[in-house]
Design a protein around this motif. Sequence first.
Motif, PDB file in Angstrom:
ATOM      1  N   ALA A 243       5.750   5.531 -20.238  1.00  0.00           N
ATOM      2  CA  ALA A 243       5.670   5.076 -18.848  1.00  0.00           C
ATOM      3  C   ALA A 243       4.550   5.763 -18.073  1.00  0.00           C
ATOM      4  CB  ALA A 243       7.004   5.296 -18.144  1.00  0.00           C
ATOM      5  N   PHE A 244       4.356   7.057 -18.303  1.00  0.00           N
ATOM      6  CA  PHE A 244       3.288   7.786 -17.619  1.00  0.00           C
ATOM      7  C   PHE A 244       1.923   7.212 -17.973  1.00  0.00           C
ATOM      8  CE2 PHE A 244       0.072  11.139 -17.800  1.00  0.00           C
ATOM      9  CZ  PHE A 244       0.047  11.548 -16.469  1.00  0.00           C
ATOM     10  N   LEU A 245       1.670   7.032 -19.265  1.00  0.00           N
ATOM     11  CA  LEU A 245       0.387   6.472 -19.703  1.00  0.00           C
ATOM     12  C   LEU A 245       0.210   5.031 -19.234  1.00  0.00           C
ATOM     13  CD1 LEU A 245       0.082   7.898 -23.327  1.00  0.00           C
ATOM     14  CD2 LEU A 245      -1.093   8.657 -21.251  1.00  0.00           C
ATOM     15  N   ASN A 246       1.299   4.264 -19.191  1.00  0.00           N
ATOM     16  CA  ASN A 246       1.223   2.892 -18.696  1.00  0.00           C
ATOM     17  C   ASN A 246       0.748   2.869 -17.246  1.00  0.00           C
ATOM     18  OD1 ASN A 246       2.186   1.988 -21.134  1.00  0.00           O
ATOM     19  ND2 ASN A 246       4.241   1.548 -20.392  1.00  0.00           N
ATOM     20  N   ARG A 247       1.320   3.736 -16.413  1.00  0.00           N
ATOM     21  CA  ARG A 247       0.927   3.787 -14.995  1.00  0.00           C
ATOM     22  C   ARG A 247      -0.533   4.194 -14.850  1.00  0.00           C
ATOM     23  NH1 ARG A 247       5.483   4.280 -11.289  1.00  0.00           N
ATOM     24  NH2 ARG A 247       7.065   3.065 -12.362  1.00  0.00           N
TER      25      ARG A 247
ATOM     26  N   ALA B 181       4.483  11.079 -12.105  1.00  0.00           N
ATOM     27  CA  ALA B 181       5.030  12.359 -12.570  1.00  0.00           C
ATOM     28  C   ALA B 181       5.819  13.050 -11.454  1.00  0.00           C
ATOM     29  CB  ALA B 181       3.905  13.257 -13.067  1.00  0.00           C
ATOM     30  N   ILE B 182       5.288  12.998 -10.247  1.00  0.00           N
ATOM     31  CA  ILE B 182       5.983  13.612  -9.110  1.00  0.00           C
ATOM     32  C   ILE B 182       7.301  12.887  -8.845  1.00  0.00           C
ATOM     33  CG2 ILE B 182       5.874  13.965  -6.601  1.00  0.00           C
ATOM     34  CD1 ILE B 182       2.834  14.537  -7.083  1.00  0.00           C
ATOM     35  N   GLN B 183       7.280  11.569  -8.944  1.00  0.00           N
ATOM     36  CA  GLN B 183       8.515  10.797  -8.761  1.00  0.00           C
ATOM     37  C   GLN B 183       9.556  11.209  -9.784  1.00  0.00           C
ATOM     38  OE1 GLN B 183       8.019   6.504  -8.774  1.00  0.00           O
ATOM     39  NE2 GLN B 183      10.051   6.246  -9.634  1.00  0.00           N
TER      40      GLN B 183
ATOM     41  N   SER C  76       3.657   9.565  -2.790  1.00  0.00           N
ATOM     42  CA  SER C  76       2.286   9.144  -2.499  1.00  0.00           C
ATOM     43  C   SER C  76       1.509  10.275  -1.850  1.00  0.00           C
ATOM     44  CB  SER C  76       2.281   7.931  -1.569  1.00  0.00           C
ATOM     45  OG  SER C  76       2.918   6.842  -2.172  1.00  0.00           O
ATOM     46  N   LEU C  77       2.136  10.944  -0.893  1.00  0.00           N
ATOM     47  CA  LEU C  77       1.490  12.062  -0.212  1.00  0.00           C
ATOM     48  C   LEU C  77       1.102  13.153  -1.205  1.00  0.00           C
ATOM     49  CD1 LEU C  77       0.717  13.649   2.388  1.00  0.00           C
ATOM     50  CD2 LEU C  77       3.062  14.514   2.381  1.00  0.00           C
ATOM     51  N   TYR C  78       2.052  13.590  -2.014  1.00  0.00           N
ATOM     52  CA  TYR C  78       1.777  14.665  -2.973  1.00  0.00           C
ATOM     53  C   TYR C  78       0.783  14.216  -4.046  1.00  0.00           C
ATOM     54  CZ  TYR C  78       6.074  16.601  -0.914  1.00  0.00           C
ATOM     55  OH  TYR C  78       7.035  17.052  -0.048  1.00  0.00           O
ATOM     56  N   GLY C  79       0.939  12.989  -4.529  1.00  0.00           N
ATOM     57  CA  GLY C  79       0.019  12.469  -5.547  1.00  0.00           C
ATOM     58  C   GLY C  79      -1.403  12.378  -5.029  1.00  0.00           C
TER      59      GLY C  79
ATOM     60  N   GLY D 128      12.850  13.065  -8.695  1.00  0.00           N
ATOM     61  CA  GLY D 128      14.005  12.185  -8.852  1.00  0.00           C
ATOM     62  C   GLY D 128      14.212  11.253  -7.676  1.00  0.00           C
ATOM     63  N   LYS D 129      13.166  11.043  -6.897  1.00  0.00           N
ATOM     64  CA  LYS D 129      13.224  10.166  -5.721  1.00  0.00           C
ATOM     65  C   LYS D 129      11.994   9.268  -5.699  1.00  0.00           C
ATOM     66  CE  LYS D 129      15.455  13.605  -2.804  1.00  0.00           C
ATOM     67  NZ  LYS D 129      15.324  14.423  -1.596  1.00  0.00           N
ATOM     68  N   LYS D 130      12.180   8.063  -5.160  1.00  0.00           N
ATOM     69  CA  LYS D 130      11.054   7.143  -5.011  1.00  0.00           C
ATOM     70  C   LYS D 130      10.869   6.906  -3.512  1.00  0.00           C
ATOM     71  CE  LYS D 130       9.160   2.805  -6.608  1.00  0.00           C
ATOM     72  NZ  LYS D 130       9.294   1.676  -7.501  1.00  0.00           N
ATOM     73  N   ASP D 131       9.963   7.698  -2.909  1.00  0.00           N
ATOM     74  CA  ASP D 131       9.711   7.570  -1.483  1.00  0.00           C
ATOM     75  C   ASP D 131       8.240   7.849  -1.182  1.00  0.00           C
ATOM     76  OD1 ASP D 131       9.500  10.332  -1.675  1.00  0.00           O
ATOM     77  OD2 ASP D 131      11.342  10.751  -0.580  1.00  0.00           O
ATOM     78  N   TRP D 132       7.893   7.828   0.087  1.00  0.00           N
ATOM     79  CA  TRP D 132       6.508   7.984   0.515  1.00  0.00           C
ATOM     80  C   TRP D 132       5.955   9.377   0.200  1.00  0.00           C
ATOM     81  CZ3 TRP D 132       5.288  11.745   4.052  1.00  0.00           C
ATOM     82  CH2 TRP D 132       6.354  12.291   4.781  1.00  0.00           C
TER      83      TRP D 132
END
Length: 146
Positions: free
Chosen positions: A24-28, A90-92, A103-106, A96-100
């Motif tokens: 999944a990581f490589l796919n993204r 990776a951060i998600q 995006s900020l950290y990434g 363990g959360k899918k939130d904004w």
Amino acid sequence: MAGGRLSLSASSPRIDFHIDTGNAFLNRAADGFFTIGAVAVAKVAVEETYHCLQKGSLSENALKESLKKMCKEGAYWGTVAGAYAGTEYAIQRIRGKKDWKNSLYGGFITGALVAAASKKNRDDVVKAAITGGAVATAANFINHLA
């Protein structure tokens, strides 16, 4: 090694391009690379076409330089987008959360990495990190508005 899969589908005005590496990581990261890399290639192609039309001529040398520029920009934009997409994913997974905030950290991490890899000074790395975080967060909010 797990087998991979490649699929392409098109319907106006959307084109979907998927690579399945079995990870999944490589796919993204690959999806980000190819999607945004293609945008950069298209951008340069339009710019170069405009310049050729403006000059009224096209030479073999100009065509070669345009192709080089398309590849360079596509690879650069794609690499940054792939790094961002992979980092956000990776951060998600770590949080363990899918939130904004992902995006900020990434965006923050990707901006810092790109600036550091470009051998920028510490202040430029911090500015790039802040800009990356801000742009990624804004894009996330805009995406959720649509």
